[in-house]
Design a protein around this motif. Structure first.
Motif, short mmCIF file in Angstrom:
data_model
loop_
_atom_site.label_atom_id
_atom_site.label_comp_id
_atom_site.label_asym_id
_atom_site.label_seq_id
_atom_site.Cartn_x
_atom_site.Cartn_y
_atom_site.Cartn_z
N ALA A 80 0.80 -1.22 0.00
CA ALA A 80 0.00 0.00 0.00
C ALA A 80 0.84 1.27 0.00
CB ALA A 80 -0.93 0.01 1.21
N ASP A 81 2.04 1.22 0.59
CA ASP A 81 2.83 2.46 0.71
C ASP A 81 3.38 2.95 -0.63
OD1 ASP A 81 4.68 0.45 0.37
OD2 ASP A 81 6.01 1.10 1.97
N LYS A 82 3.33 2.12 -1.67
CA LYS A 82 3.80 2.57 -2.99
C LYS A 82 2.71 3.35 -3.74
CE LYS A 82 7.77 0.18 -2.94
NZ LYS A 82 7.98 -0.95 -3.86
N LEU A 83 1.47 3.26 -3.29
CA LEU A 83 0.36 3.93 -3.96
C LEU A 83 0.27 5.38 -3.49
CD1 LEU A 83 -2.37 1.15 -3.84
CD2 LEU A 83 -0.72 1.64 -5.64
N GLY A 84 0.06 6.29 -4.44
CA GLY A 84 0.02 7.71 -4.11
C GLY A 84 1.38 8.35 -4.04
N ALA A 85 2.43 7.54 -4.21
CA ALA A 85 3.80 8.06 -4.16
C ALA A 85 4.26 8.45 -5.56
CB ALA A 85 4.73 7.02 -3.56
N VAL A 86 5.29 9.26 -5.62
CA VAL A 86 5.84 9.72 -6.90
C VAL A 86 7.36 9.71 -6.81
CG1 VAL A 86 6.01 11.63 -8.54
CG2 VAL A 86 3.85 11.20 -7.36
N GLU A 87 8.00 9.14 -7.84
CA GLU A 87 9.44 9.19 -7.97
C GLU A 87 9.80 10.11 -9.15
OE1 GLU A 87 11.27 8.25 -5.77
OE2 GLU A 87 10.45 6.50 -4.73
N PRO A 88 11.06 10.43 -9.35
CA PRO A 88 11.42 11.49 -10.32
C PRO A 88 11.14 11.16 -11.79
CG PRO A 88 13.19 11.16 -8.73
CD PRO A 88 12.22 10.04 -8.52
N PHE A 89 11.19 9.89 -12.20
CA PHE A 89 11.17 9.57 -13.63
C PHE A 89 9.88 8.84 -14.01
CE2 PHE A 89 15.63 9.56 -12.20
CZ PHE A 89 16.05 10.69 -12.90
N VAL A 90 9.12 9.45 -14.92
CA VAL A 90 7.82 8.92 -15.31
C VAL A 90 7.99 7.79 -16.31
CG1 VAL A 90 5.61 9.46 -16.40
CG2 VAL A 90 6.70 11.14 -14.90
N VAL A 91 7.33 6.66 -16.05
CA VAL A 91 7.37 5.50 -16.93
C VAL A 91 6.16 5.46 -17.86
CG1 VAL A 91 7.40 2.97 -17.02
CG2 VAL A 91 8.69 4.17 -15.23
N ALA A 92 4.96 5.52 -17.28
CA ALA A 92 3.73 5.38 -18.08
C ALA A 92 2.54 5.75 -17.23
CB ALA A 92 3.59 3.94 -18.58
N PRO A 93 1.41 6.09 -17.86
CA PRO A 93 0.18 6.35 -17.09
C PRO A 93 -0.38 5.07 -16.48
CG PRO A 93 -0.27 6.39 -19.45
CD PRO A 93 1.22 6.30 -19.31
N CYS A 94 -1.19 5.23 -15.47
CA CYS A 94 -1.79 4.07 -14.79
C CYS A 94 -2.63 3.21 -15.73
CB CYS A 94 -2.65 4.53 -13.62
SG CYS A 94 -1.73 5.24 -12.24
N SER A 95 -3.16 3.82 -16.77
CA SER A 95 -4.02 3.09 -17.71
C SER A 95 -3.28 1.97 -18.43
CB SER A 95 -4.63 4.05 -18.72
OG SER A 95 -3.61 4.75 -19.43
#
Length: 260
Positions: free
Chosen positions: A216-231
């Motif tokens: 659960a702790d990974k949800l709602g978090a953000v790291e510096p490099f975007v991979v892809a949208p949740c879709s």
């Protein structure tokens, strides 16, 4: 946000309120903060810049997000700390694998646990950039493992680079278990390591079905490099108390919450 605060708010108090709004909403935009506090855009930009410099939030275009969660733990430490909840999530994910499939495994301690949960009787072709996952499946008599070569990242114990991406792109898989460093409904899947991005994107492009398994702790978090949208994710398996699940379901994800 409603305009409930006067412009005479002290800067320190205003910044405390910004952090409270960020904790409550999961994001803040500069335009909303300008209206909320009845101050100038320059004032809000300065506030957000000072909060970011103090490591209290992450500045993004047009606003701010919660600061990235970095435990500072290396891969072997994370694997050694695998608890009952993560093992149970991994077992549920492993049940989605069908005999005869081509299955891709992203790197990570959770995907490694999924690989370890696969029955010895399965006939599979497994593709991965993780030597640890390849080793974990070496004693499965009917599993053919294709290990994508490339430069090894000592932080993630996975390979990256042109050769890694090219091999992954040459294979069309039935299923991908993607690693989750951070997953935010608006920002999407993000990574702490830039060299992981191209590999993760190639994995997503090469699989018919994508399953993300995360605590659960990974949800709602953000790291510096975007991979892809949740879709880009089809199914999300996580803990029962995971926050803001409705936001992921609204994006079309099948969400399975597990009460352990």
């Amino acid at each position: 946000m409603q305009n409930t605060h006067a412009a005479i708010d002290l800067p320190s108090l205003r910044k405390q309120k910004i952090l409270l709004l960020l904790e409550r909403d999961g994001k803040v935009t500069a335009a909303e903060l300008v209206e909320h506090f009845a101050v100038s855009p320059d004032t809000i930009r300065r506030d957000l810049g000072e909060l970011a410099a103090a490591g209290l939030l992450q500045r993004v275009h047009g606003g701010a997000l919660p600061r990235p969660k970095d435990t500072g733990k290396d891969f072997f430490t994370r694997v050694g700390e695998t608890d009952a909840v993560k093992r149970h999530l991994a077992q549920l994910a492993a049940e989605r694998v069908e005999d005869g499939q081509i299955v891709m495994f992203d790197s990570g301690s959770t995907t490694l646990q999924i690989a370890r949960s696969l029955p010895l009787s399965l006939r599979l072709t497994v593709v991965t950039a993780s030597p640890m996952i390849a080793i974990a499946l070496a004693d499965h008599p009917d599993v053919k493992v294709i290990l994508a070569g490339g430069q090894l990242n000592p932080a993630t114990l996975s390979t990256h680079g042109h050769d890694t991406v090219r091999l992954i792109q040459s294979i069309k898989a039935d299923l991908l278990f993607t690693g989750v460093c951070a997953l935010h409904p608006q920002v999407g899947m993000t990574s702490l390591h830039f060299d992981e991005v191209a590999v993760k994107q190639a994995l997503l492009d090469s699989a018919s079905q994508v399953v993300a398994v995360t605590m659960a702790d990974k949800l709602g978090a953000v790291e510096p490099f975007v991979v892809a949208p949740c879709s880009r994710i089809h199914s999300l398996i996580t803990e029962w108390h995971a926050p803001d699940i409705a936001a992921y379901e609204q994006l079309g994800l099948e969400v399975l919450r597990v009460d352990v």
